[in-house]
Scaffold this active site. Structure first.
Site, PDB file in Angstrom:
ATOM      1  N   ASN A   1     -30.092  39.343  26.814  1.00 17.47           N
ATOM      2  CA  ASN A   1     -29.232  40.302  27.493  1.00 17.47           C
ATOM      3  C   ASN A   1     -29.465  40.239  28.993  1.00 17.47           C
ATOM      4  OD1 ASN A   1     -28.162  41.430  25.055  1.00 17.47           O
ATOM      5  ND2 ASN A   1     -30.117  42.471  24.755  1.00 17.47           N
TER       6      ASN A   1
ATOM      7  N   GLN B   1     -29.241  45.270  29.268  1.00 14.97           N
ATOM      8  CA  GLN B   1     -30.623  44.813  29.451  1.00 14.97           C
ATOM      9  C   GLN B   1     -31.482  46.001  29.861  1.00 14.97           C
ATOM     10  OE1 GLN B   1     -31.162  41.864  32.530  1.00 14.97           O
ATOM     11  NE2 GLN B   1     -33.301  41.498  32.010  1.00 14.97           N
TER      12      GLN B   1
ATOM     13  N   HIS C   1     -36.096  37.855  28.948  1.00 11.99           N
ATOM     14  CA  HIS C   1     -36.663  37.760  27.600  1.00 11.99           C
ATOM     15  C   HIS C   1     -35.592  37.305  26.641  1.00 11.99           C
ATOM     16  CE1 HIS C   1     -35.312  41.895  28.349  1.00 11.99           C
ATOM     17  NE2 HIS C   1     -34.987  41.960  27.070  1.00 11.99           N
TER      18      HIS C   1
ATOM     19  N   HIS D   1     -34.641  37.335  22.687  1.00 15.74           N
ATOM     20  CA  HIS D   1     -34.914  37.926  21.371  1.00 15.74           C
ATOM     21  C   HIS D   1     -34.712  36.843  20.317  1.00 15.74           C
ATOM     22  CE1 HIS D   1     -34.301  42.307  22.605  1.00 15.74           C
ATOM     23  NE2 HIS D   1     -33.699  41.693  23.609  1.00 15.74           N
TER      24      HIS D   1
HETATM   25  P1  AMP Z   1     -33.251  44.413  26.178  1.00 16.74           P
HETATM   26  O1  AMP Z   1     -32.278  45.507  25.841  1.00 16.74           O
HETATM   27  O2  AMP Z   1     -32.703  43.054  25.870  1.00 16.74           O
HETATM   28  O3  AMP Z   1     -33.782  44.534  27.585  1.00 16.74           O
HETATM   29  O4  AMP Z   1     -34.455  44.582  25.166  1.00 16.74           O
HETATM   30  C1  AMP Z   1     -35.704  45.098  25.512  1.00 16.74           C
HETATM   31  C2  AMP Z   1     -36.544  45.096  24.256  1.00 16.74           C
HETATM   32  O5  AMP Z   1     -37.897  45.290  24.612  1.00 16.74           O
HETATM   33  C3  AMP Z   1     -36.169  46.160  23.226  1.00 16.74           C
HETATM   34  O6  AMP Z   1     -35.819  45.541  22.001  1.00 16.74           O
HETATM   35  C4  AMP Z   1     -37.450  47.008  23.103  1.00 16.74           C
HETATM   36  O7  AMP Z   1     -37.682  47.456  21.795  1.00 16.74           O
HETATM   37  C5  AMP Z   1     -38.510  46.013  23.568  1.00 16.74           C
HETATM   38  N1  AMP Z   1     -39.727  46.599  24.122  1.00 16.74           N
HETATM   39  C6  AMP Z   1     -39.835  47.551  25.069  1.00 16.74           C
HETATM   40  N2  AMP Z   1     -41.114  47.807  25.336  1.00 16.74           N
HETATM   41  C7  AMP Z   1     -41.848  46.993  24.538  1.00 16.74           C
HETATM   42  C8  AMP Z   1     -43.251  46.769  24.353  1.00 16.74           C
HETATM   43  N3  AMP Z   1     -44.171  47.469  25.039  1.00 16.74           N
HETATM   44  N4  AMP Z   1     -43.633  45.847  23.443  1.00 16.74           N
HETATM   45  C9  AMP Z   1     -42.733  45.159  22.738  1.00 16.74           C
HETATM   46  N5  AMP Z   1     -41.394  45.308  22.878  1.00 16.74           N
HETATM   47  C10 AMP Z   1     -40.965  46.218  23.757  1.00 16.74           C
END
Ligand code: AMP
Length: 127
Positions: free
Chosen positions: A97, A104, A110, A112
Protein backbone atom coordinates in the site's frame (compact mmCIF):
# COMPACT_ATOMS: atom_id res chain seq x y z
CA UNK A 1 9.91 15.33 -5.94
CA UNK A 2 10.76 14.93 -2.28
CA UNK A 3 10.18 12.06 0.10
CA UNK A 4 10.04 12.90 3.77
CA UNK A 5 10.96 9.80 5.82
CA UNK A 6 9.77 9.89 9.45
CA UNK A 7 12.31 7.94 11.49
CA UNK A 8 9.84 7.71 14.38
CA UNK A 9 7.50 5.39 12.46
CA UNK A 10 6.85 2.04 14.11
CA UNK A 11 8.81 -0.04 11.60
CA UNK A 12 11.86 2.22 12.01
CA UNK A 13 11.58 1.50 15.75
CA UNK A 14 11.37 -2.24 15.04
CA UNK A 15 14.50 -2.02 12.85
CA UNK A 16 16.35 -0.23 15.69
CA UNK A 17 15.24 -2.94 18.13
CA UNK A 18 13.16 -0.52 20.20
CA UNK A 19 9.96 -2.54 19.68
CA UNK A 20 9.80 -6.38 19.58
CA UNK A 21 8.69 -8.31 16.54
CA UNK A 22 7.99 -11.91 15.55
CA UNK A 23 10.79 -12.35 13.00
CA UNK A 24 10.36 -14.82 10.14
CA UNK A 25 13.47 -13.90 8.12
CA UNK A 26 16.31 -11.36 8.22
CA UNK A 27 19.35 -10.52 6.10
CA UNK A 28 21.42 -7.43 5.25
CA UNK A 29 18.63 -5.91 3.14
CA UNK A 30 15.34 -6.94 4.70
CA UNK A 31 13.46 -7.90 7.83
CA UNK A 32 10.29 -10.00 7.73
CA UNK A 33 7.96 -10.37 10.70
CA UNK A 34 4.39 -11.45 11.41
CA UNK A 35 1.68 -8.80 11.15
CA UNK A 36 0.29 -7.94 14.57
CA UNK A 37 -3.28 -8.00 13.19
CA UNK A 38 -3.19 -10.89 10.69
CA UNK A 39 -5.79 -10.93 7.92
CA UNK A 40 -4.99 -14.52 6.94
CA UNK A 41 -3.49 -17.55 8.74
CA UNK A 42 -0.12 -16.55 7.28
CA UNK A 43 0.42 -12.77 7.18
CA UNK A 44 4.00 -11.54 7.07
CA UNK A 45 5.40 -8.05 6.43
CA UNK A 46 8.69 -7.65 4.57
CA UNK A 47 10.50 -4.33 4.97
CA UNK A 48 13.76 -3.01 3.51
CA UNK A 49 16.36 -1.97 6.06
CA UNK A 50 16.86 1.42 4.40
CA UNK A 51 14.70 4.50 5.10
CA UNK A 52 12.14 4.43 2.29
CA UNK A 53 8.56 5.62 2.59
CA UNK A 54 6.99 3.49 -0.15
CA UNK A 55 7.71 1.57 -3.34
CA UNK A 56 8.12 4.61 -5.59
CA UNK A 57 10.56 6.18 -3.13
CA UNK A 58 12.48 2.88 -3.03
CA UNK A 59 12.52 2.57 -6.83
CA UNK A 60 13.77 6.16 -7.21
CA UNK A 61 16.42 6.32 -4.50
CA UNK A 62 17.53 2.85 -3.33
CA UNK A 63 20.77 1.42 -4.67
CA UNK A 64 20.69 -1.44 -7.15
CA UNK A 65 22.05 -3.70 -4.40
CA UNK A 66 19.20 -2.72 -2.06
CA UNK A 67 16.58 -3.34 -4.75
CA UNK A 68 18.02 -6.72 -5.70
CA UNK A 69 18.53 -7.70 -2.06
CA UNK A 70 15.00 -6.74 -1.06
CA UNK A 71 13.42 -8.49 -4.05
CA UNK A 72 15.37 -11.68 -3.38
CA UNK A 73 14.48 -11.48 0.32
CA UNK A 74 10.77 -11.51 -0.54
CA UNK A 75 11.30 -14.80 -2.37
CA UNK A 76 13.18 -16.21 0.60
CA UNK A 77 10.37 -15.15 2.94
CA UNK A 78 7.80 -16.95 0.76
CA UNK A 79 10.01 -20.05 0.83
CA UNK A 80 10.37 -19.80 4.63
CA UNK A 81 6.56 -19.52 4.90
CA UNK A 82 6.18 -22.60 2.67
CA UNK A 83 3.80 -20.81 0.31
CA UNK A 84 5.86 -20.75 -2.92
CA UNK A 85 3.60 -22.22 -5.66
CA UNK A 86 6.55 -23.56 -7.67
CA UNK A 87 7.69 -25.54 -4.63
CA UNK A 88 4.33 -27.09 -3.74
CA UNK A 89 3.03 -24.22 -1.62
CA UNK A 90 -0.57 -23.00 -1.89
CA UNK A 91 0.43 -19.56 -3.23
CA UNK A 92 0.11 -16.13 -1.75
CA UNK A 93 -0.82 -12.51 -2.36
CA UNK A 94 1.73 -9.71 -2.20
CA UNK A 95 0.45 -6.21 -1.45
CA UNK A 96 2.26 -2.90 -0.98
CA UNK A 97 0.00 0.00 0.00
CA UNK A 98 1.14 3.56 -0.71
CA UNK A 99 -0.25 6.88 0.43
CA UNK A 100 -3.83 7.93 1.07
CA UNK A 101 -5.69 6.00 -1.64
CA UNK A 102 -3.73 2.85 -0.79
CA UNK A 103 -4.59 3.35 2.90
CA UNK A 104 -0.96 3.06 3.97
CA UNK A 105 -0.80 3.26 7.78
CA UNK A 106 2.94 2.91 8.40
CA UNK A 107 5.21 5.21 6.33
CA UNK A 108 8.06 2.72 5.84
CA UNK A 109 7.87 0.55 2.70
CA UNK A 110 6.42 -2.85 3.52
CA UNK A 111 5.16 -5.74 1.45
CA UNK A 112 2.35 -7.84 2.89
CA UNK A 113 2.57 -11.56 2.12
CA UNK A 114 -0.79 -13.22 2.73
CA UNK A 115 -1.55 -16.94 2.54
CA UNK A 116 -3.04 -19.88 4.43
CA UNK A 117 -6.55 -19.42 3.05
CA UNK A 118 -8.27 -18.72 -0.25
CA UNK A 119 -7.95 -14.96 -0.57
CA UNK A 120 -10.73 -14.20 -3.05
CA UNK A 121 -10.50 -11.65 -5.81
CA UNK A 122 -8.02 -8.86 -5.38
CA UNK A 123 -10.34 -5.84 -5.27
CA UNK A 124 -14.09 -5.32 -5.61
CA UNK A 125 -15.65 -3.69 -8.63
CA UNK A 126 -15.85 0.07 -8.20
CA UNK A 127 -18.91 0.91 -10.32
P1 AMP B 1 -0.50 -0.69 5.84
O1 AMP B 1 -1.95 -0.32 5.93
O2 AMP B 1 -0.17 -1.33 4.52
O3 AMP B 1 0.41 0.46 6.18
O4 AMP B 1 -0.28 -1.85 6.89
C1 AMP B 1 0.37 -1.68 8.12
C2 AMP B 1 0.35 -3.02 8.82
O5 AMP B 1 1.27 -2.99 9.89
C3 AMP B 1 -1.02 -3.43 9.37
O6 AMP B 1 -1.42 -4.65 8.79
C4 AMP B 1 -0.76 -3.56 10.89
O7 AMP B 1 -1.48 -4.61 11.47
C5 AMP B 1 0.75 -3.80 10.91
N1 AMP B 1 1.43 -3.42 12.14
C6 AMP B 1 1.35 -2.25 12.81
N2 AMP B 1 2.15 -2.26 13.87
C7 AMP B 1 2.76 -3.47 13.89
C8 AMP B 1 3.72 -4.09 14.75
N3 AMP B 1 4.20 -3.46 15.84
N4 AMP B 1 4.12 -5.34 14.46
C9 AMP B 1 3.63 -5.99 13.40
N5 AMP B 1 2.74 -5.45 12.53
C10 AMP B 1 2.30 -4.22 12.79
Amino acid sequence: MGYDYDDQNIFAKILRGEIPNDTVYEDDFALAFRDIQPQAPDHVLVIPKGPYVNQDHFAAEATDAEIVGFTRAIGKVCAAMGVTPGAGGMGYRMIANAGEAGVQEVPHLHVHILSGRMLGRMVKRFD
